[in-house]
Design a protein around this motif. Structure first.
Motif, mmCIF file in Angstrom:
data_model
loop_
_atom_site.group_PDB
_atom_site.id
_atom_site.type_symbol
_atom_site.label_atom_id
_atom_site.label_comp_id
_atom_site.label_asym_id
_atom_site.label_seq_id
_atom_site.Cartn_x
_atom_site.Cartn_y
_atom_site.Cartn_z
ATOM 1 N N PHE A 85 -3.902 8.435 1.164
ATOM 2 C CA PHE A 85 -4.821 7.990 1.412
ATOM 3 C C PHE A 85 -4.481 6.171 1.711
ATOM 4 O O PHE A 85 -4.501 5.652 2.322
ATOM 5 C CB PHE A 85 -6.546 7.567 0.771
ATOM 6 N N LEU A 86 -3.804 5.549 1.075
ATOM 7 C CA LEU A 86 -3.656 4.534 0.854
ATOM 8 C C LEU A 86 -2.369 3.922 1.419
ATOM 9 O O LEU A 86 -2.094 2.553 2.452
ATOM 10 C CB LEU A 86 -2.766 4.089 -1.404
ATOM 11 N N ALA A 87 -1.344 4.262 2.070
ATOM 12 C CA ALA A 87 -0.234 4.929 3.243
ATOM 13 C C ALA A 87 -1.416 5.001 4.695
ATOM 14 O O ALA A 87 -0.482 3.546 5.260
ATOM 15 C CB ALA A 87 0.776 5.976 3.086
ATOM 16 N N GLY A 88 -2.446 5.341 4.495
ATOM 17 C CA GLY A 88 -3.354 5.258 5.990
ATOM 18 C C GLY A 88 -3.766 3.536 6.013
ATOM 19 O O GLY A 88 -3.817 3.101 6.756
ATOM 20 N N GLY B 152 -7.760 5.280 6.024
ATOM 21 C CA GLY B 152 -7.213 6.116 4.863
ATOM 22 C C GLY B 152 -7.785 7.335 5.022
ATOM 23 O O GLY B 152 -6.942 8.240 4.415
ATOM 24 N N GLY B 153 -8.737 7.901 5.580
ATOM 25 C CA GLY B 153 -9.405 9.068 6.028
ATOM 26 C C GLY B 153 -8.306 10.213 6.422
ATOM 27 O O GLY B 153 -7.353 11.264 5.755
ATOM 28 N N ASN C 281 1.267 8.522 7.904
ATOM 29 C CA ASN C 281 0.416 8.385 7.525
ATOM 30 C C ASN C 281 0.689 6.750 7.715
ATOM 31 O O ASN C 281 -0.926 6.323 8.332
ATOM 32 C CB ASN C 281 0.548 8.135 5.919
ATOM 33 N N LEU C 282 1.185 6.188 7.757
ATOM 34 C CA LEU C 282 1.174 4.822 8.235
ATOM 35 C C LEU C 282 0.681 4.710 9.682
ATOM 36 O O LEU C 282 -0.002 3.865 10.157
ATOM 37 C CB LEU C 282 2.779 4.259 7.777
ATOM 38 N N PHE D 144 1.000 -1.173 0.527
ATOM 39 C CA PHE D 144 -0.097 0.003 -0.247
ATOM 40 C C PHE D 144 1.152 0.872 -0.158
ATOM 41 O O PHE D 144 0.151 2.088 -0.220
ATOM 42 C CB PHE D 144 -0.644 -0.428 1.035
ATOM 43 N N VAL D 145 2.016 1.090 0.800
ATOM 44 C CA VAL D 145 2.416 2.338 1.185
ATOM 45 C C VAL D 145 3.468 2.896 -0.694
ATOM 46 O O VAL D 145 3.730 4.214 -0.942
ATOM 47 C CB VAL D 145 3.713 2.796 2.198
ATOM 48 N N ALA D 146 3.429 1.509 -1.247
ATOM 49 C CA ALA D 146 5.224 1.513 -2.558
ATOM 50 C C ALA D 146 3.768 2.585 -3.685
ATOM 51 O O ALA D 146 3.944 3.306 -4.279
ATOM 52 C CB ALA D 146 5.500 0.588 -3.154
#
Lengths: 306, 369
Positions: free
Chosen positions: A201-204, A73-74, A47-48, A26-28
């Motif tokens: 969002f994806l990193a969250g 994600g939010g 974010n993570l 997701f972070v990538a």
């Protein structure tokens, strides 16, 4: 005897790679989207960690881990938007802003996360893919979280969208040449702002996986730098979403070697396996730094490759 | 305060460009600092705490007594050194974020080389000298390598230094868990402790350790090097425009590698002091994020080695006050992290103000010098 030990390690590594690689994935993918638009976000670690905390807290209060994932994600979206907004201002250094966001995000997560270290929140369920094998080790290795498949579908969708949609073309164009994007009437700042926010969002969501599935609890040492390494992963994957999946699996497998070797009683010397992806990425960078073919894959506007 | 005095030069005398630039470089960070205090106060009000109490406590905990001042100086020592490690390459145009790794590697190298020295019974000052040199060499080599890769292989230094940081941490873990592990360190694998006889004490009459003195001394030396010598001039010129520097026949490659090696030495030295003063051995505690905080300290100081010292002391004070805030206001220890994060974000956003405030522009004032 050797054989069975070897197979044990392999199975443990397979399961480990699938588990460990999901947050990397997701972070990538988030970083890939942001970098495709020509900006780099070094702050995904923030974010993570914030995502992990928010997911755990929301899951604890609502009792539904999937609402936690969305909330994570939010929170990532907000941090990404903050990064995107600040980088829109002229003369601001995107790398330094990334480090500031990382420090802000982890600070906020630790501040509000303190009360959630003790209580246990409902976690995400796994899909049991390996029960039919009748082999308990294999069955355990093949318990796969749905987010893993979400990540793969997302990578395929992103790859398709970059190549075949108007939006994908706009993002790529903004990343390759801001001047031509402007000539086409595209707002470069706006595209990058959206790409950074979406990447956030994806990193969250990646963070939510950490706290709600594996390792599956919230504490301050939860992340081991997965967010920071997103940048290296994307370079390793040469800015291609599909290759991001393979790179994440490889990084995950390297991270899983240690615990798998421990399961057969070898507890030393695996730190070099953990570092292997970083060494490999460095060599790839050295090998491709002056190659024209490799330069074609790099978004031309990216500050780290100029 | 100094912003106002520097800015309110009487209109009868024409301020020159240098004064205006200097005033701007003081005003913008101070403005950002107060802006972030304001935002943090709003944050405190929202969660129902008193900002006045908070800042009073931070002042008391950071500067209120001679004890707390010493604590602040103590905490600022590694930040001065890691900030220098970012600022020096920044002057030559490189964004080098590997101080964390150089610190860890330096600390580990110092602890490793200390083992034969301690068992051999070497005199403490000689042991310290050898440890410090080893630490600086290890750190210098590490960041110098990133600089070399940048100039001679075209590898981006930001990413390579980040990767090298992870590799450095892995190297330490490898030895600390394996060959150099102290069998007595059960839960937290560490190298053999160097022992009390080899721990570096405080500056006489204070509780402040020598790392702070070394940091201040290095800041002064590097300030002179960067702004008063040909080397510094050449480095700054390269930072301004690499092509022009090459056209002038400057040894760009040498300058880059040298600046990076100096940076690595600073970070390595920070690692040495962490081992010789604080921990007494090398273990995972070395990975404390000083490298990353140092980057932001360097930004706040505008990469000026002399300004780094007061800025690092401010952050040292905020960190030192964390315990007091936690006890008196019942707030988590991460409160100071939130404040730091807000300062960093606002500060970097404020970079955009440079050259935009009319007051500091000689053209707008109509008195071009």
């Amino acid at each position: 005897m050797m054989d069975s030990a070897f197979i044990t390690v392999l199975i443990a590594m397979l399961g480990g790679a699938i588990r460990v690689s999901t947050p990397f994935m997701f972070v990538a993918l988030g970083e890939c989207l942001t970098e495709k638009s020509g900006r780099i976000n070094l702050g995904l670690e923030g974010n993570l960690v914030l995502g992990a905390m928010v997911a755990y807290a929301i899951s604890f209060h609502t009792g539904n881990p999937w609402i936690g994932v969305l909330a994570a994600g939010g929170s990532g979206l907000i941090l990404g938007a903050l990064h995107g907004y600040i980088c829109k201002l002229p003369k601001v250094n995107d790398i330094a802003v990334g480090i500031a966001i990382m420090s802000f995000g982890t600070g906020v997560a630790f501040f509000f996360g303190k009360p959630y270290i003790q209580p246990s929140a409902p976690r995400l369920d796994a899909i049991h893919l390996g029960d039919w094998t009748g082999n308990s080790a294999l069955a355990q290795a093949l318990q796969v979280n749905p987010l893993f498949f979400v990540g793969i579908i997302l990578a395929v969708a992103m790859s398709w969208a970059f190549a075949n949609t108007r939006w994908g073309l706009i993002v790529r164009m903004t990343g390759d040449s801001a001047a031509s994007a402007r000539a086409m009437g595209v707002s470069v700042d706006w595209v990058r702002f959206l790409a950074t926010a979406a990447g956030g969002f994806l990193a969250g969501v990646g963070g939510a996986f950490l706290s709600l599935y594996y390792p599956g609890s919230w504490n301050q040492g939860l992340s081991s730098g997965q967010g920071l390494m997103a940048v290296a992963l994307v370079i390793f994957a040469r800015w291609d979403p599909i290759r991001c999946i393979w790179a994440a699996l490889l990084f995950g497998a390297a991270g899983a070697i240690g615990p798998s070797l421990q399961s057969v009683g070898i507890s030393q010397g695996y730190y070099f396996f953990n570092a292997a992806p970083y060494i490999l990425t460095l060599f790839i960078m050295i090998a491709s730094a002056r190659s024209k073919g490799a330069a074609r894959e790099v978004p031309g506007e990216l500050s780290i490759t100029k | 305060m100094s912003a106002e005095t520097a800015g309110s030069v009487p209109a009868t005398r024409t301020p020159n460009v240098r004064t205006l630039k200097f005033a701007e470089s003081i005003f913008v960070p101070v403005f950002a600092l107060f802006g972030s205090f304001l935002i943090f106060s709003l944050f405190l009000l929202v969660i129902g705490k008193s900002p006045i109490d908070f800042f009073t406590l931070v002042w008391t905990g950071g500067f209120g007594s001679s004890f707390s001042i010493q604590q602040s100086l103590q905490r600022s020592a590694p930040l001065i050194l890691t900030a220098l490690a970012f600022a020096i390459p920044a002057r030559i145009g490189l964004t080098m974020i590997g101080a964390e790794g150089a610190l860890v590697l330096g600390g580990f190298a110092a602890a490793a080389v200390a083992i034969p020295l301690v068992t051999g019974g070497a005199a403490a000052p000689i042991a310290w000298l050898i440890m410090a040199i080893t630490a600086m060499a290890a750190g210098g080599l590490w960041i110098g390598l990133a600089g070399w890769l940048r100039h001679y292989r075209g590898v981006n230094e930001t990413i390579s230094s980040l990767l090298l940081s992870y590799i450095a941490i892995a190297i330490m873990n490898f030895f600390v868990e394996g060959a150099l592990r102290d069998p007595a360190s059960a839960n937290k694998p560490s190298t053999m402790p160097i022992g009390d006889a080899y721990r570096i004490g405080s500056i006489p009459g204070t509780d402040v350790h020598w790392g702070f003195a070394a940091g201040v001394a290095l800041a002064i030396i590097l300030f002179i090097l960067m702004s008063r010598t040909t080397f510094g001039f050449a480095a700054r010129m390269t930072g301004g425009n690499v092509r022009a520097a090459k056209a002038q026949g400057l040894p760009v490659g040498f300058l880059m590698v040298a600046c990076c090696a100096i940076a690595g030495c600073c970070a390595g030295l920070a690692g040495f002091f962490e081992v010789a003063v604080i921990h007494g051995q090398a273990n995972a505690s070395l990975v404390a994020g000083y490298g990353f905080t140092g980057i932001l300290v360097a930004f706040l100081a505008r990469h000026n080695p002399l300004m780094i010292v007061p800025v690092a002391i401010i952050f040292g004070a905020i960190a030192a006050a964390g315990g007091l805030v936690q006890r008196r206001m019942g707030m988590p220890d991460a409160t100071v992290l939130v404040l730091q994060g807000i300062i960093f974000v606002v500060l970097l956003a404020s970079e955009t103000l440079y050259g935009r405030l009319k007051f500091f522009q000689p053209e707008a004032r109509g008195d071009r010098t």
